[in-house]
Design a protein around this motif. Sequence first.
Motif, mmCIF file in Angstrom:
data_model
loop_
_atom_site.group_PDB
_atom_site.id
_atom_site.type_symbol
_atom_site.label_atom_id
_atom_site.label_comp_id
_atom_site.label_asym_id
_atom_site.label_seq_id
_atom_site.Cartn_x
_atom_site.Cartn_y
_atom_site.Cartn_z
ATOM 1 N N LYS A 6 0.827 -1.201 0.000
ATOM 2 C CA LYS A 6 0.000 0.000 0.000
ATOM 3 C C LYS A 6 0.865 1.256 0.000
ATOM 4 O O LYS A 6 0.653 2.173 -0.778
ATOM 5 C CB LYS A 6 -0.898 -0.015 1.230
ATOM 6 N N SER A 7 1.875 1.285 0.889
ATOM 7 C CA SER A 7 2.671 2.514 0.990
ATOM 8 C C SER A 7 3.508 2.714 -0.279
ATOM 9 O O SER A 7 3.674 3.840 -0.748
ATOM 10 C CB SER A 7 3.552 2.487 2.232
ATOM 11 N N SER A 8 4.008 1.611 -0.873
ATOM 12 C CA SER A 8 4.779 1.773 -2.118
ATOM 13 C C SER A 8 3.868 2.236 -3.242
ATOM 14 O O SER A 8 4.280 2.976 -4.132
ATOM 15 C CB SER A 8 5.484 0.471 -2.487
ATOM 16 N N LEU B 42 -17.453 -7.121 -15.876
ATOM 17 C CA LEU B 42 -18.271 -6.025 -16.381
ATOM 18 C C LEU B 42 -18.072 -4.729 -15.590
ATOM 19 O O LEU B 42 -17.871 -3.670 -16.201
ATOM 20 C CB LEU B 42 -19.745 -6.453 -16.404
ATOM 21 N N PRO B 43 -18.097 -4.776 -14.226
ATOM 22 C CA PRO B 43 -17.916 -3.514 -13.494
ATOM 23 C C PRO B 43 -16.591 -2.848 -13.849
ATOM 24 O O PRO B 43 -16.526 -1.632 -14.055
ATOM 25 C CB PRO B 43 -17.929 -3.946 -12.032
ATOM 26 N N GLY B 44 -15.536 -3.657 -13.962
ATOM 27 C CA GLY B 44 -14.218 -3.105 -14.295
ATOM 28 C C GLY B 44 -14.212 -2.480 -15.671
ATOM 29 O O GLY B 44 -13.694 -1.385 -15.866
ATOM 30 N N ALA B 45 -14.831 -3.192 -16.635
ATOM 31 C CA ALA B 45 -14.874 -2.666 -18.008
ATOM 32 C C ALA B 45 -15.617 -1.339 -18.043
ATOM 33 O O ALA B 45 -15.190 -0.384 -18.702
ATOM 34 C CB ALA B 45 -15.559 -3.686 -18.916
ATOM 35 N N LEU B 46 -16.738 -1.278 -17.282
ATOM 36 C CA LEU B 46 -17.517 -0.034 -17.251
ATOM 37 C C LEU B 46 -16.707 1.088 -16.612
ATOM 38 O O LEU B 46 -16.731 2.228 -17.075
ATOM 39 C CB LEU B 46 -18.825 -0.252 -16.481
ATOM 40 N N ALA B 47 -15.959 0.746 -15.533
ATOM 41 C CA ALA B 47 -15.153 1.770 -14.856
ATOM 42 C C ALA B 47 -14.111 2.336 -15.812
ATOM 43 O O ALA B 47 -13.859 3.544 -15.838
ATOM 44 C CB ALA B 47 -14.484 1.171 -13.629
ATOM 45 N N MET B 92 -8.949 4.024 -4.079
ATOM 46 C CA MET B 92 -9.537 2.782 -4.593
ATOM 47 C C MET B 92 -8.641 1.581 -4.272
ATOM 48 O O MET B 92 -9.115 0.544 -3.828
ATOM 49 C CB MET B 92 -9.740 2.889 -6.116
ATOM 50 N N PHE B 93 -7.321 1.757 -4.517
ATOM 51 C CA PHE B 93 -6.402 0.650 -4.220
ATOM 52 C C PHE B 93 -6.443 0.315 -2.729
ATOM 53 O O PHE B 93 -6.361 -0.834 -2.333
ATOM 54 C CB PHE B 93 -4.972 1.026 -4.633
ATOM 55 N N ARG B 94 -6.592 1.344 -1.906
ATOM 56 C CA ARG B 94 -6.593 1.133 -0.466
ATOM 57 C C ARG B 94 -7.800 0.315 -0.032
ATOM 58 O O ARG B 94 -7.711 -0.507 0.871
ATOM 59 C CB ARG B 94 -6.633 2.507 0.198
ATOM 60 N N ARG B 95 -8.929 0.528 -0.716
ATOM 61 C CA ARG B 95 -10.123 -0.248 -0.380
ATOM 62 C C ARG B 95 -10.115 -1.626 -1.045
ATOM 63 O O ARG B 95 -11.084 -2.354 -0.962
ATOM 64 C CB ARG B 95 -11.365 0.518 -0.819
ATOM 65 N N GLY B 96 -9.060 -1.914 -1.793
ATOM 66 C CA GLY B 96 -8.992 -3.211 -2.457
ATOM 67 C C GLY B 96 -9.757 -3.253 -3.766
ATOM 68 O O GLY B 96 -9.912 -4.311 -4.375
ATOM 69 N N LEU B 97 -10.278 -2.089 -4.191
ATOM 70 C CA LEU B 97 -11.010 -2.027 -5.469
ATOM 71 C C LEU B 97 -10.002 -1.755 -6.588
ATOM 72 O O LEU B 97 -9.962 -0.668 -7.179
ATOM 73 C CB LEU B 97 -12.069 -0.930 -5.418
ATOM 74 N N ASP B 98 -9.156 -2.757 -6.859
ATOM 75 C CA ASP B 98 -8.027 -2.538 -7.766
ATOM 76 C C ASP B 98 -8.449 -2.109 -9.172
ATOM 77 O O ASP B 98 -7.828 -1.250 -9.785
ATOM 78 C CB ASP B 98 -7.177 -3.818 -7.850
ATOM 79 N N THR B 99 -9.536 -2.742 -9.688
ATOM 80 C CA THR B 99 -9.956 -2.411 -11.046
ATOM 81 C C THR B 99 -10.331 -0.937 -11.154
ATOM 82 O O THR B 99 -9.962 -0.257 -12.115
ATOM 83 C CB THR B 99 -11.149 -3.277 -11.471
ATOM 84 N N HIS B 102 -7.224 1.137 -11.154
ATOM 85 C CA HIS B 102 -6.578 1.201 -12.469
ATOM 86 C C HIS B 102 -7.346 2.135 -13.409
ATOM 87 O O HIS B 102 -6.750 2.841 -14.220
ATOM 88 C CB HIS B 102 -6.472 -0.200 -13.083
ATOM 89 N N ALA B 103 -8.687 2.129 -13.285
ATOM 90 C CA ALA B 103 -9.496 3.038 -14.113
ATOM 91 C C ALA B 103 -9.146 4.485 -13.787
ATOM 92 O O ALA B 103 -9.031 5.328 -14.682
ATOM 93 C CB ALA B 103 -10.982 2.774 -13.894
ATOM 94 N N ALA B 104 -8.949 4.768 -12.484
ATOM 95 C CA ALA B 104 -8.603 6.139 -12.087
ATOM 96 C C ALA B 104 -7.215 6.516 -12.608
ATOM 97 O O ALA B 104 -6.989 7.657 -13.022
ATOM 98 C CB ALA B 104 -8.662 6.269 -10.562
ATOM 99 N N VAL B 105 -6.275 5.551 -12.602
ATOM 100 C CA VAL B 105 -4.939 5.810 -13.146
ATOM 101 C C VAL B 105 -5.051 6.153 -14.632
ATOM 102 O O VAL B 105 -4.424 7.096 -15.134
ATOM 103 C CB VAL B 105 -4.016 4.581 -12.954
#
Lengths: 192, 363
Positions: A6-8, B42-47, B92-99, B102-105
Amino acid sequence: MTGAVKSSMWTALAVVAGVQSLVIGWMVWDRVSLLSSGREIKAAVVPVDPRDIFRGDYVTLGYGFTSGADIALPEGVRTGDTVYALLKEQSPSNWTLAGVTAEQPETQGGGEVVLKAIVDRAWRGQASAQPTVGRLRFGIERFYVPQGQGLVIEKQVLEKRIAAVLAVGSDGKAALKGLEADGQRIVEEPLL
Amino acid sequence: MWSYQQKVAKDLERWRAAGWIDEAGARAIRADLASRGRGIGLPGALAILAAVLIGFAVMSFVAANWQDMSRVLRLGLLTGLLWAAYVLAAAMFRRGLDTFGHAAVLAGCAIFGADIMLVSQMYHMDGNAPDVVLVWAAGTLLAGVLIRSNPALAFALVLFSVWGLWETGQRDAVYWPYLVPWALVSAAFYWQRWEPGVHLSGLALTGFILTYGQINHAVGGFETVTLIGVVIGALSALGLVLRPGLAAIWRGGILYGFFITFAGLFALQFFKDPSLGAFLVLAVLALALTLGAVWWGLTADDRRALWMGYLGFSLQILWIYGKTVGTLMGSSVFFLSAGFVVAGLAYFAYRLHARREAQEVVS
């Protein structure tokens, strides 16, 4: 994700945002320093096509020193190469092209200026004795205008003598500062 | 992926009814399938689509309200939006919502590009347009590598390809520098062990090779393309034998080899104007190649090869028909003989298959 990951990830995101912001900042700084410290010259503008001078929200500017005949280029120059154009001022705002070189030439006094250009298109004449000729692009051919102001400026371009106010750096890079009609600034913009 | 799960579900029913597996086994298989990654879903694709739309929205919103804002305010807004996208990604990454992260990136990278274009507009910069795309692509690659974001890497490859094609078009010459960022992004895909990305690299390189052939068509470009295809295919086949551990790469290489060879042969037949003798040799080679692809698809159980073979065969036949139409006698003779050859091959394959089955029963 684990705590370490997370921190990285935070660091990575901050670095990406930082570097991308720096790129934008560098672009602005490069322009602002050129506009503020570059030598100011005025060059007469010729409408490229009087009926269709506005495409979208920018004015296409043609310059007296490049319009008309094909420009003689140094031997071996190809489309996409960088070249230097030496301009001479015949009368106020009236510059003519004295020659194009592959290396940046020295200028002799205030009546001369060097502009960096990209070869837009280069070709060789049909007979083998003919030199390479082509067209140049200086990166100052588009003047973006606010929505709705286009028609007003278009009218002025058609009715009056228009000159582009340019800032030219010592490396030959040029930036558009504004437009003048009959010696009066019609478009002027702050640096920031 | 869904169709695969549905197919397995049907097969499981059948196998359970036949008594080959019990209910516990079927449940375990279903659970295993469900737990395996379903791609981005599907949720990831939509994001990701939403990220693209937001990127466009930023460009048009800021552009539309341009004249009412001072330059400082515009710059502040542009930078603020950039950082907002990456802060959102972090959340998003912190909440574990990785997809979604990545959409935000991806949105951040889109905003980065919009920022570059808007600064260019602000200062009337009209330099070499591909340079702008190159800077955008480099920033996106940085995001893809540091954040280990596959969508950003894919976007970077698309941008680098736009840059390469643009430079190619301006110069009307093969633009070799393209291969440098291509290799960098491909290495990143490999490092990420992301198969769709490696395929994207393969497609981009295929496009580059075909562009090379088209530009150099007067000086043996298509011949070179055909040769490159044969070499890629042969090396991949050799690799499959010598290093079976990397089978996925070799099998992919065989497909690309087939595709590039076929494209080269196709161009030689129909874009150049070969003599009748040369045309016949090329046509026979191309048809043999497509049949080879079908054979490989069946032998190696690779449906992609099978479909490429069918498509190539149909395309080849269709174009021969187009070329010979008018000389109806000629085309009917050609199709008749091609029909006989393929029927003969079918019979031969059938015999081979029957013999192998007989051997299996005996052993």
